[in-house]
Design an enzyme around this catalytic site. Structure first.
Site, PDB file in Angstrom:
ATOM      1  NE  ARG A 194      38.501  40.777  41.591  1.00 58.25           N
ATOM      2  CZ  ARG A 194      39.685  41.263  41.210  1.00 58.25           C
ATOM      3  NH1 ARG A 194      40.732  40.477  41.152  1.00 58.25           N
ATOM      4  NH2 ARG A 194      39.819  42.518  40.894  1.00 58.25           N
ATOM      5  CG  ASP A 239      46.028  39.199  44.884  1.00 51.20           C
ATOM      6  OD1 ASP A 239      46.172  38.308  44.030  1.00 51.20           O
ATOM      7  OD2 ASP A 239      46.291  40.403  44.677  1.00 51.20           O
TER       8      ASP A 239
END
Length: 180
Positions: free
Chosen positions: A23, A103
């Site tokens: 993202r 992440d």
């Protein structure tokens, strides 16, 4: 390390363990830089997902990225209070005017009521298996989640409403100055 200036705009890229971009956010405005963390603000910024789909954030956010902690924290300033979205993630690096981190799926969501919830355990277990997270990495990730919960329970920085409102006002003033 290049010293940045308050008001500088950076982008954010979030990766997964396999080094693929997960993202990206098109804007983060620098509000404070310390030796071990940086604070940014944004509002209604564009987010691009790995599949190319994009959307805009709905509310202002104050974001904390740490050089030595395995998490980052987003304070979302909503009408009914401050929500915290905390990502278990590697310490950040900055390359090409972009904040980058990996992440690791587990998230801590904290509500204005004081309640909190650990999110994405199934996603974490799935990625741990298919991306072959090491035992050492698994230990770091779980220890970081425990530390994060403890920081919240003890009301450590950045879980301070007044400080987040102060940073948000600073963000608004910077945006106002840029638009004049």
């Amino acid at each position: 390390m290049k010293r940045r200036c308050i008001g500088d705009k950076l982008q954010i890229q979030c990766y997964k363990h396999n080094k693929e971009v997960h993202r990206a956010w098109d804007e983060a405005v620098l509000l404070k830089e310390e030796k071990d963390y940086m604070v940014f603000g944004n509002d209604k910024t564009t987010v691009i997902e790995a599949d190319g789909c994009s959307w805009k954030t709905k509310e202002p956010a104050i974001m904390y990225f740490f050089k030595n902690e395995w998490f980052n924290i987003i304070a979302q300033l909503k009408k009914d209070g401050i929500y915290y979205y905390c990502n278990i993630a590697t310490p950040y690096i900055i390359e090409d005017n972009t904040i980058k981190y990996i992440d690791y799926d587990l998230d801590l969501r904290i509500f204005p009521s004081g309640e909190y919830k650990i999110l994405d355990k199934l996603e974490y277990n799935y990625h741990k298996r298919i991306m072959k997270y090491s035992d050492d990495l698994d230990l770091i990730i779980n220890k970081s989640l425990e530390e994060l919960i403890e920081y919240y329970k003890k009301h450590f920085f950045p879980f301070l409403k007044d400080k987040n409102v102060e940073y948000y006002n600073q963000y608004l003033n910077l945006k106002k100055c840029k638009n004049q």
